[in-house]
Design an enzyme around this catalytic site. Structure first.
Site, PDB file in Angstrom:
ATOM      1  N   LYS A  55      21.034  82.076  93.963  1.00  0.00           N
ATOM      2  CA  LYS A  55      20.517  83.424  93.643  1.00  0.00           C
ATOM      3  C   LYS A  55      18.966  83.560  93.008  1.00  0.00           C
ATOM      4  O   LYS A  55      18.288  84.117  93.303  1.00  0.00           O
ATOM      5  CB  LYS A  55      21.773  83.856  92.567  1.00  0.00           C
ATOM      6  CG  LYS A  55      22.941  84.483  93.126  1.00  0.00           C
ATOM      7  CD  LYS A  55      24.209  84.608  91.970  1.00  0.00           C
ATOM      8  CE  LYS A  55      25.445  84.818  92.707  1.00  0.00           C
ATOM      9  NZ  LYS A  55      26.532  85.020  91.991  1.00  0.00           N
ATOM     10  N   GLN A  99      27.565  84.138  85.655  1.00  0.00           N
ATOM     11  CA  GLN A  99      28.089  83.579  86.651  1.00  0.00           C
ATOM     12  C   GLN A  99      29.902  83.296  86.231  1.00  0.00           C
ATOM     13  O   GLN A  99      29.784  82.822  85.126  1.00  0.00           O
ATOM     14  CB  GLN A  99      27.599  82.247  87.128  1.00  0.00           C
ATOM     15  CG  GLN A  99      28.227  81.654  88.379  1.00  0.00           C
ATOM     16  CD  GLN A  99      28.174  82.377  89.616  1.00  0.00           C
ATOM     17  OE1 GLN A  99      26.999  82.987  89.755  1.00  0.00           O
ATOM     18  NE2 GLN A  99      29.208  82.621  90.405  1.00  0.00           N
ATOM     19  N   ASP A 122      25.875  92.994  88.558  1.00  0.00           N
ATOM     20  CA  ASP A 122      27.030  92.848  89.088  1.00  0.00           C
ATOM     21  C   ASP A 122      27.909  94.034  89.286  1.00  0.00           C
ATOM     22  O   ASP A 122      28.810  94.199  90.096  1.00  0.00           O
ATOM     23  CB  ASP A 122      27.925  91.729  88.452  1.00  0.00           C
ATOM     24  CG  ASP A 122      27.748  90.591  89.000  1.00  0.00           C
ATOM     25  OD1 ASP A 122      27.613  90.363  90.255  1.00  0.00           O
ATOM     26  OD2 ASP A 122      27.899  89.331  88.384  1.00  0.00           O
TER      27      ASP A 122
END
Ligand code: NAD
Length: 289
Positions: A55, A99, A122
């Site tokens: 990422k 994460q 997200d």
């Protein structure tokens, strides 16, 4: 991006990244700084280490200021919340991603709820979930965004179509169902308690599989000419080798589907491309306030 009837997510993701890069360049010329994406990794879960590095790297490749914060596995919830608070307040940070999964001693919900909804790239914060559900602008989870772009690229007409979504998670199933509904599809969400899944799947013009069960969907589950999006990522052992397969038995279903995504090379690359896109969306929205 259709290669025969195979929807090439890798090629499409590369196109999306090019679009993002152009938007990043425009943002930099207008605001004199790059959009910023801060990724937090707690602990050393091997898969998470790879995902977070990817990422950070993908962000940098399109000109986003990508920063990976690696915290020790023993980090307390209070320490993690403090880090999030610090990033929430930092004007150069546009996107914050924690994460998952987090170590067991940390409450995932409290952590996700602590992220500024405007920086929640997200799209997991309940405010963003609520806005999506109400059809209002919001940051939308990346995998569902990727699925919708794949459908758009395959020129799938969603208005009035029967869409069946397998899986009801907050990360994939529910948000992809909302997005399909916004495009006027007739949406059914199926899950582990659904009766006669094969018969329900056969009603689908568009079938999105997000269950995490290797090759659950077989040829006789799919109507001829249906479009199949396979979100599943399952590691299985084949001929002594560890390989990735989807929730759909690709070789069989490819014979009947009008279009189908492979695993790997389908939805996976689109997810990361939309993380970058969400970061620019967040930066633009923040700069406008
Ligand atoms: P999850 O475990 O949170 O949810 C799975 C859902 O599937 C649940 O709603 C459950 O009810 C349903 N389900 C389980 N077994 C079933 C069965 N036999 N029949 C019908 N429904 C069943 O998973 P998730 O986070 O939504 O992820 C689903 C899959 O997608 C996983 O394989 C995951 O690795 C993958 N995934 C891929 C990406 C990507 O970028 N490609 C992103 C997120 C998740």
């Amino acid at each position: 991006m259709l290669n025969g009837n195979v929807l090439d997510g890798k090629a499409l993701a590369s196109k999306v990244r090019t679009e993002v890069k152009e938007r990043v360049d425009a943002f930099i010329s207008r605001h004199g700084r790059a959009p910023g994406l801060d990724v937090i990794l707690v602990g050393e879960n091997a898969a998470s280490v790879v995902y977070t590095r990817n990422k950070e790297k993908a962000a940098k490749e399109v000109g986003i200021r990508g920063v990976l914060h690696t915290l020790a596995g023993a980090t307390t919830e209070a320490e993690l919340l403090k880090k999030i608070d610090q990033l929430n307040r930092d004007p150069n940070v546009d996107g914050i991603l924690v994460q998952l999964p987090l170590p067991k001693h940390i409450n995932e919900m409290r952590v996700l709820d602590a992220i500024d909804p405007g920086k929640d790239v997200d799209g997991f914060h309940p405010i963003n979930a609520g806005l999506l559900s109400s059809g209002r602008p919001s940051l939308v989870p990346c995998t569902p965004m990727g699925c919708m772009r794949l459908l758009a690229e395959a020129d799938v007409s969603l208005e009035g179509a029967n869409a069946v979504v397998l899986g009801r998670s907050n990360i994939v199933g529910k948000p992809v169902a909302q997005l399909l509904l916004h495009k006027h599809a007739t949406v059914t969400i199926a899950h582990s308690r659904t009766r006669d899944l094969p018969a329900l799947c056969r009603t689908a013009d568009v079938l999105v599989a997000a269950v995490g069960r290797a090759e659950l969907v077989r040829r006789d589950w799919v109507k001829a000419g249906a479009v199949v999006i396979d979100v599943g990522i399952n590691r299985v052992v084949r001929e002594g080798k560890s390989v990735l397969v989807g929730d759909v038995l690709f070789e069989e279903v490819k014979e009947v589907a009008r279009a189908i995504t492979p695993v790997p090379g389908g939805v996976g690359p689109m997810t990361i491309a939309y993380l970058l896109s969400n970061t620019v969306d967040a930066a633009v929205a923040r700069a406008a306030t």
